[in-house]
Design a protein around this motif. Structure first.
Motif, PDB file in Angstrom:
ATOM      1  N   SER A 155     -50.279 -28.332  59.584  1.00 25.70           N
ATOM      2  CA  SER A 155     -50.686 -28.202  61.073  1.00 25.70           C
ATOM      3  C   SER A 155     -49.450 -27.653  61.755  1.00 25.70           C
ATOM      4  O   SER A 155     -49.467 -27.471  63.056  1.00 25.70           O
ATOM      5  CB  SER A 155     -51.292 -29.170  61.497  1.00 25.70           C
ATOM      6  OG  SER A 155     -50.359 -30.618  61.475  1.00 25.70           O
ATOM      7  N   SER A 176     -56.739 -21.699  65.469  1.00 27.13           N
ATOM      8  CA  SER A 176     -57.559 -22.316  64.681  1.00 27.13           C
ATOM      9  C   SER A 176     -58.886 -22.408  64.718  1.00 27.13           C
ATOM     10  O   SER A 176     -59.444 -22.161  65.694  1.00 27.13           O
ATOM     11  CB  SER A 176     -57.141 -23.976  64.704  1.00 27.13           C
ATOM     12  OG  SER A 176     -55.696 -24.014  64.443  1.00 27.13           O
ATOM     13  N   ILE A 202     -60.552 -28.183  59.235  1.00 26.11           N
ATOM     14  CA  ILE A 202     -59.870 -29.019  60.381  1.00 26.11           C
ATOM     15  C   ILE A 202     -60.363 -30.178  60.494  1.00 26.11           C
ATOM     16  O   ILE A 202     -61.595 -30.505  60.925  1.00 26.11           O
ATOM     17  CB  ILE A 202     -59.671 -28.160  61.663  1.00 26.11           C
ATOM     18  CG1 ILE A 202     -59.375 -26.639  61.618  1.00 26.11           C
ATOM     19  CG2 ILE A 202     -59.208 -28.930  62.781  1.00 26.11           C
ATOM     20  CD1 ILE A 202     -59.448 -25.670  62.779  1.00 26.11           C
ATOM     21  N   SER A 232     -63.342 -21.622  67.566  1.00 22.54           N
ATOM     22  CA  SER A 232     -62.012 -21.492  67.176  1.00 22.54           C
ATOM     23  C   SER A 232     -61.383 -21.876  68.421  1.00 22.54           C
ATOM     24  O   SER A 232     -61.987 -21.807  69.628  1.00 22.54           O
ATOM     25  CB  SER A 232     -61.629 -20.179  67.065  1.00 22.54           C
ATOM     26  OG  SER A 232     -62.009 -19.266  68.273  1.00 22.54           O
ATOM     27  N   SER A 254     -52.896 -25.623  68.648  1.00 28.01           N
ATOM     28  CA  SER A 254     -54.097 -25.047  68.174  1.00 28.01           C
ATOM     29  C   SER A 254     -55.170 -26.029  67.215  1.00 28.01           C
ATOM     30  O   SER A 254     -56.250 -26.192  67.511  1.00 28.01           O
ATOM     31  CB  SER A 254     -53.975 -23.577  67.428  1.00 28.01           C
ATOM     32  OG  SER A 254     -53.493 -24.001  66.000  1.00 28.01           O
ATOM     33  N   THR A 255     -54.291 -27.013  66.699  1.00 30.60           N
ATOM     34  CA  THR A 255     -54.939 -27.869  65.737  1.00 30.60           C
ATOM     35  C   THR A 255     -55.413 -29.117  66.602  1.00 30.60           C
ATOM     36  O   THR A 255     -56.553 -29.460  66.571  1.00 30.60           O
ATOM     37  CB  THR A 255     -54.170 -28.662  64.306  1.00 30.60           C
ATOM     38  OG1 THR A 255     -53.893 -27.396  63.593  1.00 30.60           O
ATOM     39  CG2 THR A 255     -55.080 -29.537  63.640  1.00 30.60           C
TER      40      THR A 255
END
Length: 356
Positions: free
Chosen positions: A194, A265, A282, A296, A311-312
């Protein structure tokens, strides 16, 4: 040293991991003394790396492209959790010595891990590189399910809960003075997926810029980082991929950027099917499962390492929490796409959008 292949003509490269790198080719005027070149290679970070740049000649471009490969290769080996390399102490080495002894590592590992700890604290644990024990369980079941779809299974909850007992990031002891990392828990392991790639992209792009590269767009598995613009003040154009892979509309929006990163992501990147349902990669740190809140999440900011982390992390936040978190960060914008196709944006995101 591996020599990469470069191409003197414009070569459109299809975007991956939610970003349309090919859109960088959208028309613009360029300075007559600079020419456009591009290159790609496939070996590092288990993905495709692409570079488009404007330089005075192909020899100059090839030298920068080779530097990109050589620098990324160093980070690839250091951040690898699966493979060993002669003379290299990497993340796998740290994991293999959990509960045994500290491992002396390169400063590039120390720097990245410290940034990951900082992001863990800022995001209230929504991103946790100490989740290796849980992620390895999911990886094993996903690989088995991909190899034999008819026998695909979800990890048993008991197995996940047992693995989750070993993801306490405070038991990762970093000693910067002696450049060592030690995992106190013998069943603990790190997974830097990540943060590692984005951090590497940022560090390498900074070095390329310091070494004189002024106009380039680099994509490492969809982690896109622009250096300057396309020349003559024209912005780079990148795109947000439609997470609905069955749609005829491949890209939803185009963005114009300069000296910025765009990272997405999404549920479509790595997944497998169990009883007709898709399970993506994820994993929510509290649920220990993929959740279905978003299709996303895209992050736009200058620093590729920060964009990768966010983004994670934001993918694992409730919508109101994620919006509030992003709005409090200077120079960071985000776009959310929901499973039903609806979208939401942070307050400054749309100013980067161009005609779709």
């Amino acid at each position: 040293m591996k020599k990469i292949q470069s191409f003197g003509r414009i070569f459109l490269i299809s975007g991956i991991l939610g970003l349309c790198f090919a859109l960088a080719g959208c028309g613009s005027e360029r300075e007559p003394e600079l020419s456009r070149y591009d290159a790609q290679f496939f070996q590092l970070f288990d993905t495709v790396t692409s570079i488009i740049g404007y330089t005075k000649d192909q020899e100059t471009f090839t030298a920068y492209a080779q530097e990109l490969y050589d620098e990324l290769e160093i980070y690839h080996q250091l951040y690898d959790i699966y493979e060993e390399y002669p003379g290299v102490s990497n993340i796998k080495t740290i994991n293999d010595n959990a509960g045994i002894q500290p491992v002396q590592v390169d400063e590039k590992i120390i720097d990245m891990l410290e940034e990951a700890v900082e992001m863990y604290e800022k995001t209230d644990g929504r991103i946790n590189i100490a989740m290796g024990s849980v992620l390895s369980v999911w990886h094993r079941y996903r690989e088995a399910g991909t190899s034999d779809p008819d026998q695909a299974m979800l990890p048993p909850e008991e197995e996940l809960r047992e693995a989750a007992k070993h993801m306490d990031i405070t038991r990762m002891i970093i000693d910067r003075e002696h450049s060592t990392v030690y995992l106190e828990d013998p069943d603990m392991s790190l997974d830097v997926g990540s943060v590692g790639k984005g951090y590497a992209v940022e560090m390498v792009c900074r070095k390329l810029k310091e070494d004189g590269l002024k106009n380039a767009l680099i994509s490492v598995g969809g982690n896109v980082r622009s250096i300057g613009d396309k020349t003559n003040g024209n912005m780079w154009t990148v795109g947000i991929q439609n997470p609905d892979l069955g749609s005829s509309q491949t890209y939803l929006h185009r963005l114009e950027i300069r000296d910025m990163s765009l990272v997405t992501s999404g549920v479509y990147q790595r997944f497998y099917m169990v009883n007709g349902k898709q399970y993506h990669h994820i994993i929510h740190p509290d649920l220990l499962m993929p959740w279905d809140m978003y299709a996303s999440v895209s992050i736009l900011c200058q620093d590729s390492g920060l964009a990768d982390c966010l983004s994670t992390a934001v993918f694992n936040m409730e919508p109101e929490e994620g919006m509030k978190f992003i709005e409090a960060l200077e120079g960071v914008e985000a776009m959310w796409i929901y499973p039903d196709g609806t979208e939401s944006y942070s307050s400054g995101f749309k100013k980067y959008m161009t005609g779709d």
